[in-house]
Design an enzyme around this catalytic site. Structure first.
Site, mmCIF file in Angstrom:
data_model
loop_
_atom_site.group_PDB
_atom_site.id
_atom_site.type_symbol
_atom_site.label_atom_id
_atom_site.label_comp_id
_atom_site.label_asym_id
_atom_site.label_seq_id
_atom_site.Cartn_x
_atom_site.Cartn_y
_atom_site.Cartn_z
ATOM 1 N N LYS A 2 0.835 -1.210 0.000
ATOM 2 C CA LYS A 2 0.000 0.000 0.000
ATOM 3 C C LYS A 2 0.863 1.252 0.000
ATOM 4 C CE LYS A 2 0.922 1.113 4.477
ATOM 5 N NZ LYS A 2 1.523 2.386 4.953
ATOM 6 N N ASP A 59 -2.160 -1.830 9.769
ATOM 7 C CA ASP A 59 -2.218 -1.913 8.311
ATOM 8 C C ASP A 59 -2.762 -3.246 7.800
ATOM 9 O OD1 ASP A 59 -1.238 0.632 8.016
ATOM 10 O OD2 ASP A 59 0.835 0.004 7.648
#
Length: 319
Positions: free
Chosen positions: A24, A152
């Site tokens: 990401k 995350d």
């Protein structure tokens, strides 16, 4: 785009499950003031990108792991410090599974680069073990386990584009149209996330107004969400922000020079990804990304071109 895909046909016991999970970028990252417990609330916009991790899970009596990849994996732990192993153990504990698993992780997200590679490994391990062991947890339960592993990890399950609040793990999917092209410059020497946050707190204690936390809880700039909905890279570049960037550049001054260099080569903006040290340059289109990457590579940088958003963690094959 996004969403967890773990479709597996019912039938005999599985011998091998292959799962992919995305890395990401944080296209926006506002950090609130430090809390009494030492943590920070954040407001983030995550975008899953085409740098992916692959995890193969096979049956075993114990919990073991091997790591390969196209990035430097020398510092990746091969014991219970590895987030993928912790994910597998957590799933076994929560479901009463008494066996183990052998995980083979093929890494393509820079290690300790602020791109969530370890979190992607954990998400992939959860999905792979859930399929291999036929534990069949509801998606919401997998997300709960993911949030216990790290802020995350839930986003790596979800993929696509999402707003993260709280510690970053309270996710709301966000609409993003089109394709955003990024040129990544990686660095073999990682930066510690706790150290970067500590440096941000130190700099803020010096009353630097340019990096002061927002009043109240951090929020996402609406212009960021508008740019994503419109597929407008130029507008996104103007609104993009990472509050950790000043701290990362203070710890490693060469990062600031690199950001300026990439913009000089035509990037719309340059962002330190998460806590760094990976720097992500937003390009106008794939051709512009290729040109920027070529110039940075000529200067000796380790460069890769990725795009987003891409989907979340998914089972690729099961047999």
């Amino acid at each position: 785009m996004g969403g967890l895909d773990r479709t597996v046909s019912h039938g005999a016991t599985l011998d091998r499950v292959l799962v992919r999970a995305p890395g990401k970028l944080n296209v926006f990252f506002a950090v609130g003031d430090v809390q009494p417990d030492g943590y920070h609330d954040v407001a983030s916009v995550y975008q899953a990108v085409s740098a992916v991790e692959e995890v193969v899970a096979t049956p075993s009596d114990d919990f073991t792991i091997a790591v390969t990849g196209s990035v430097d994996v020398e510092g990746v732990p091969l014991d219970d410090r590895n987030l993928a192993i912790r994910a597998a153990r957590l799933l076994a504990s929560e479901t009463g599974y008494t066996g183990g698993v052998h995980l083979v992780v093929d890494k393509h997200v820079p290690v300790a680069g602020g791109m969530g590679g370890g979190s992607a490994d954990a998400a992939a391990a959860l999905v792979a073990c859930d399929a291999l062991w036929r534990t069949g947890l509801p998606v919401a339960r997998l997300h709960d386990l993911a949030s216990r592993l790290g802020a995350d990890v839930p986003f790596a399950l979800l993929g696509g584009t999402a707003v993260g609040t709280g510690r970053g793990d309270q996710l709301s999917p966000a609409l993003a149209r089109g394709r955003f092209d990024w040129v990544l410059v990686t660095d073999g020497e990682g930066l510690s996330t706790p150290v970067v946050y500590g440096e941000l707190d130190r700099l803020r204690a010096q009353r630097r107004p340019d990096i002061a936390p927002d009043a109240g809880d951090p929020v996402v700039d609406p212009q960021v969400l508008q740019a994503l909905r419109a597929g407008d890279a130029a507008t996104l570049a103007r609104a993009a922000r990472n509050d950790l960037q000043a701290a990362a550049c203070a710890l490693r001054p060469a990062l600031a020079d690199l950001v300026a260099d990439g913009i000089g080569h035509g990037a719309l903006t340059g962002l330190v990804s998460g806590s760094g040290p990976t720097v992500a340059f937003l390009a106008a289109d794939p051709d512009a990304a290729a040109m920027i990457g070529e110039r940075l590579a000529e200067e000796g940088h380790d460069v890769r071109h990725v795009h987003g958003p891409v989907g979340g963690t998914r089972v690729v094959s099961a047999s």
